[in-house]
Design a protein around this motif. Structure first.
Motif, PDB file in Angstrom:
ATOM      1  N   LEU A 194       3.000   7.537  -9.763  1.00 26.05           N
ATOM      2  CA  LEU A 194       3.455   6.266 -10.333  1.00 26.05           C
ATOM      3  C   LEU A 194       2.304   5.502 -10.966  1.00 26.05           C
ATOM      4  O   LEU A 194       1.227   5.430 -10.379  1.00 26.05           O
ATOM      5  CB  LEU A 194       4.005   5.366  -9.219  1.00 26.05           C
ATOM      6  N   PRO A 195       2.546   4.891 -12.137  1.00 25.72           N
ATOM      7  CA  PRO A 195       1.501   4.046 -12.729  1.00 25.72           C
ATOM      8  C   PRO A 195       1.238   2.800 -11.879  1.00 25.72           C
ATOM      9  O   PRO A 195       0.104   2.353 -11.768  1.00 25.72           O
ATOM     10  CB  PRO A 195       2.055   3.666 -14.099  1.00 25.72           C
ATOM     11  N   GLN A 196       2.313   2.236 -11.294  1.00 25.66           N
ATOM     12  CA  GLN A 196       2.130   1.099 -10.384  1.00 25.66           C
ATOM     13  C   GLN A 196       3.263   1.077  -9.372  1.00 25.66           C
ATOM     14  O   GLN A 196       4.317   1.684  -9.611  1.00 25.66           O
ATOM     15  CB  GLN A 196       2.063  -0.232 -11.144  1.00 25.66           C
ATOM     16  N   ALA A 197       3.031   0.387  -8.239  1.00 25.10           N
ATOM     17  CA  ALA A 197       4.067   0.276  -7.210  1.00 25.10           C
ATOM     18  C   ALA A 197       4.912  -0.948  -7.499  1.00 25.10           C
ATOM     19  O   ALA A 197       4.552  -2.066  -7.132  1.00 25.10           O
ATOM     20  CB  ALA A 197       3.416   0.184  -5.829  1.00 25.10           C
ATOM     21  N   ASP A 198       6.009  -0.746  -8.201  1.00 28.20           N
ATOM     22  CA  ASP A 198       6.892  -1.848  -8.583  1.00 28.20           C
ATOM     23  C   ASP A 198       8.163  -1.753  -7.736  1.00 28.20           C
ATOM     24  O   ASP A 198       8.918  -0.783  -7.842  1.00 28.20           O
ATOM     25  CB  ASP A 198       7.204  -1.710 -10.081  1.00 28.20           C
ATOM     26  N   THR A 237       2.610  10.765  -2.556  1.00 27.50           N
ATOM     27  CA  THR A 237       2.680   9.604  -3.441  1.00 27.50           C
ATOM     28  C   THR A 237       1.289   9.322  -3.984  1.00 27.50           C
ATOM     29  O   THR A 237       0.347   9.146  -3.210  1.00 27.50           O
ATOM     30  CB  THR A 237       3.223   8.382  -2.669  1.00 27.50           C
ATOM     31  N   THR A 238       1.169   9.324  -5.300  1.00 27.56           N
ATOM     32  CA  THR A 238      -0.128   9.134  -5.940  1.00 27.56           C
ATOM     33  C   THR A 238       0.029   8.189  -7.126  1.00 27.56           C
ATOM     34  O   THR A 238       1.151   7.956  -7.588  1.00 27.56           O
ATOM     35  CB  THR A 238      -0.674  10.481  -6.458  1.00 27.56           C
ATOM     36  N   SER A 239      -1.083   7.666  -7.617  1.00 29.03           N
ATOM     37  CA  SER A 239      -1.004   6.818  -8.804  1.00 29.03           C
ATOM     38  C   SER A 239      -1.480   7.593 -10.018  1.00 29.03           C
ATOM     39  O   SER A 239      -2.385   8.438  -9.929  1.00 29.03           O
ATOM     40  CB  SER A 239      -1.809   5.536  -8.603  1.00 29.03           C
ATOM     41  N   GLY A 240      -0.837   7.306 -11.145  1.00 28.79           N
ATOM     42  CA  GLY A 240      -1.147   8.010 -12.390  1.00 28.79           C
ATOM     43  C   GLY A 240       0.040   7.921 -13.318  1.00 28.79           C
ATOM     44  O   GLY A 240       0.979   7.173 -13.048  1.00 28.79           O
ATOM     45  N   PRO A 241       0.031   8.682 -14.430  1.00 27.97           N
ATOM     46  CA  PRO A 241       1.162   8.651 -15.365  1.00 27.97           C
ATOM     47  C   PRO A 241       2.438   9.125 -14.675  1.00 27.97           C
ATOM     48  O   PRO A 241       2.400  10.096 -13.914  1.00 27.97           O
ATOM     49  CB  PRO A 241       0.750   9.624 -16.474  1.00 27.97           C
ATOM     50  N   LEU A 242       3.561   8.445 -14.937  1.00 30.87           N
ATOM     51  CA  LEU A 242       4.819   8.706 -14.226  1.00 30.87           C
ATOM     52  C   LEU A 242       5.238  10.183 -14.312  1.00 30.87           C
ATOM     53  O   LEU A 242       5.550  10.702 -15.387  1.00 30.87           O
ATOM     54  CB  LEU A 242       5.932   7.818 -14.804  1.00 30.87           C
ATOM     55  N   TRP A 278      10.591   3.049   1.169  1.00 30.21           N
ATOM     56  CA  TRP A 278      11.515   3.650   0.201  1.00 30.21           C
ATOM     57  C   TRP A 278      11.873   5.101   0.483  1.00 30.21           C
ATOM     58  O   TRP A 278      12.910   5.576   0.037  1.00 30.21           O
ATOM     59  CB  TRP A 278      10.945   3.531  -1.226  1.00 30.21           C
ATOM     60  N   PHE A 279      11.010   5.814   1.190  1.00 30.06           N
ATOM     61  CA  PHE A 279      11.236   7.261   1.263  1.00 30.06           C
ATOM     62  C   PHE A 279      11.301   7.829   2.678  1.00 30.06           C
ATOM     63  O   PHE A 279      11.372   9.032   2.845  1.00 30.06           O
ATOM     64  CB  PHE A 279      10.160   7.995   0.445  1.00 30.06           C
ATOM     65  N   SER A 280      11.302   6.974   3.710  1.00 28.63           N
ATOM     66  CA  SER A 280      11.254   7.520   5.075  1.00 28.63           C
ATOM     67  C   SER A 280      12.637   7.936   5.578  1.00 28.63           C
ATOM     68  O   SER A 280      12.737   8.678   6.547  1.00 28.63           O
ATOM     69  CB  SER A 280      10.632   6.507   6.033  1.00 28.63           C
ATOM     70  N   ALA A 281      13.701   7.473   4.939  1.00 32.18           N
ATOM     71  CA  ALA A 281      15.048   7.814   5.442  1.00 32.18           C
ATOM     72  C   ALA A 281      16.029   7.994   4.290  1.00 32.18           C
ATOM     73  O   ALA A 281      17.123   7.463   4.305  1.00 32.18           O
ATOM     74  CB  ALA A 281      15.542   6.724   6.391  1.00 32.18           C
ATOM     75  N   LEU A 282      15.610   8.760   3.269  1.00 33.41           N
ATOM     76  CA  LEU A 282      16.464   8.923   2.098  1.00 33.41           C
ATOM     77  C   LEU A 282      17.348  10.160   2.253  1.00 33.41           C
ATOM     78  O   LEU A 282      16.916  11.175   2.784  1.00 33.41           O
ATOM     79  CB  LEU A 282      15.579   9.045   0.852  1.00 33.41           C
ATOM     80  N   GLY A 319       0.826  -1.206   0.000  1.00 33.77           N
ATOM     81  CA  GLY A 319       0.000   0.000   0.000  1.00 33.77           C
ATOM     82  C   GLY A 319       0.859   1.255   0.000  1.00 33.77           C
ATOM     83  O   GLY A 319       2.085   1.191   0.107  1.00 33.77           O
ATOM     84  N   GLU A 320       0.169   2.385  -0.103  1.00 34.50           N
ATOM     85  CA  GLU A 320       0.860   3.678  -0.181  1.00 34.50           C
ATOM     86  C   GLU A 320       1.710   3.928   1.068  1.00 34.50           C
ATOM     87  O   GLU A 320       2.862   4.337   0.981  1.00 34.50           O
ATOM     88  CB  GLU A 320      -0.200   4.775  -0.358  1.00 34.50           C
ATOM     89  N   PHE A 321       1.138   3.632   2.242  1.00 33.60           N
ATOM     90  CA  PHE A 321       1.852   3.916   3.490  1.00 33.60           C
ATOM     91  C   PHE A 321       3.134   3.091   3.590  1.00 33.60           C
ATOM     92  O   PHE A 321       4.211   3.615   3.880  1.00 33.60           O
ATOM     93  CB  PHE A 321       0.929   3.634   4.683  1.00 33.60           C
ATOM     94  N   ALA A 322       2.999   1.789   3.285  1.00 32.36           N
ATOM     95  CA  ALA A 322       4.165   0.895   3.361  1.00 32.36           C
ATOM     96  C   ALA A 322       5.216   1.293   2.333  1.00 32.36           C
ATOM     97  O   ALA A 322       6.421   1.225   2.603  1.00 32.36           O
ATOM     98  CB  ALA A 322       3.718  -0.547   3.139  1.00 32.36           C
ATOM     99  N   LEU A 323       4.748   1.718   1.163  1.00 32.38           N
ATOM    100  CA  LEU A 323       5.674   2.145   0.099  1.00 32.38           C
ATOM    101  C   LEU A 323       6.506   3.339   0.571  1.00 32.38           C
ATOM    102  O   LEU A 323       7.733   3.371   0.420  1.00 32.38           O
ATOM    103  CB  LEU A 323       4.854   2.498  -1.149  1.00 32.38           C
TER     104      LEU A 323
END
Ligand code: ADP
Ligand code: MG
Length: 314
Positions: A90-94, A121-126, A10-14, A2-6
């Motif tokens: 993002l189009p999908q969470a890969d 973080t949202t879904s849609g065209p990259l 990936w982005f909580s400590a970059l 899901g969005e939260f886990a994503l």
């Protein structure tokens, strides 16, 4: 995922862990400690797949460029970058894609002392939109508007490489070295900071050297004269293109993320700055009274029509 886990993964400590980040990713907004006596410098730039990069670009390059183009804007201001916010569509969470994207973004953030403090973080065209925040001492920010007739015009690096590194149907296939110049541009942050208080005007080269110098000239109320014979051209570019075409790409190509700047003729030599920042710096022309960008070939002077890339241009 899901969005939260994503976001967590990936982005909580970059980027770097900064002491001055009071609240980073995870709350409704980020909180940072503002440095005493400095000015905040802010910039945002968006990359759209198929418009700012080929749809089949390596995701590591997309992550790198999303931050690099923004750090380049701070570099052009002579600012010290500190924080970034990332709005990612993002189009999908890969996972494999995200790992590479975050790897490219994170490596460049680490290199420049930047902490990722928030985003969306949202879904849609990259589409990737990055906001960068930085600092500069009061009155030291470089602008486009300070050039004066008599100043000398410089550019960093070897413009033209990035556009030659884009695989396009009507051009010779780029070498790996040129391809890397498009995919992994090095924002000239150290150079910009070294130029603060020294350069009279500065701009980063995103839309083409001639077009961007045209913007600097227009903002300063001056003309810019470029000596094409002085343009710094890389061996990689010259191996691929004849001299005249290489010069044309250097003037009009875009995506270089080099700095173009002016300094008063009385300024000290820039050799020391080039050495300390490990950046090639080349004098390519001068500032004149008047308007427009001009090319001098011996006694012959011609105006450059190229105005740089314009999303809503003709
Ligand atoms: P809200 O609904 O309050 O906007 P979000 O669920 O969008 O909250 O975001 C939760 C937290 O995650 C926030 O701190 C936000 O800044 C952060 N965030 C969301 N997406 C990203 C991203 N792509 N990169 C970095 N931080 C992000
Ligand atoms: Mg949100």
């Amino acid at each position: 995922m899901g969005e939260f886990a994503l976001i967590q993964r990936w982005f909580s400590a970059l980027g770097v862990r900064r002491e001055d980040v009071v609240l980073g990713v995870g709350d409704d907004a980020a909180v940072v400690e503002l440095p005493g006596g400095q000015q905040l410098v802010a910039a945002v730039d968006t990359l759209v797949a198929g418009r700012h990069f080929p749809v089949d670009s390596p995701p590591r390059s997309i992550g790198h460029r999303a931050l690099a183009v923004n750090l380049s804007d701070l570099a052009a201001m002579g600012a010290e970058p500190r924080y970034a916010l990332l709005a990612l569509t993002l189009p999908q969470a890969d996972d494999a894609w995200l790992q590479e994207f975050a790897g490219g973004f994170g490596a460049l953030a680490l290199q420049h002392g930047v902490a990722l403090i928030g985003g969306d973080t949202t879904s849609g065209p990259l589409t990737i939109s990055v906001t960068v925040l930085g600092c500069v001492l009061p009155g030291r920010a470089l602008t486009r508007s300070g050039a004066q007739p008599g100043d000398l015009v410089f550019v960093s690096g070897t413009p033209g490489d990035a556009v030659a590194g884009l695989p396009l149907a009507d051009r010779p296939a780029p070498t790996a070295a040129l391809r890397a110049r498009f995919e992994f541009p090095a924002p000239r942050v150290a150079l910009g900071r070294a130029l603060a208080g020294l350069a009279s005007a500065c701009i980063d080269v995103s839309d083409g050297l001639a077009g961007d110098l045209g913007k600097l000239g227009a903002a300063s109320g001056c003309a810019i004269e470029i000596d094409p014979a002085r343009l710094p051209l890389s061996d990689a570019l010259l191996a691929l293109q004849p001299l005249s075409r290489a010069q044309e790409l250097a003037l009009t190509g875009g995506d270089d993320y080099e700095l173009a700047f002016t300094v008063p003729a009385s300024s000290p030599d820039l050799g020391e700055i080039a050495r300390v920042t490990q950046t090639r710096i080349t004098r390519i022309g001068r500032v004149l009274p008047g308007a427009g960008v001009w090319l001098r070939n011996g006694a012959l002077v011609t105006q450059v029509a190229h105005r740089g890339f314009d999303h809503f241009g003709p």
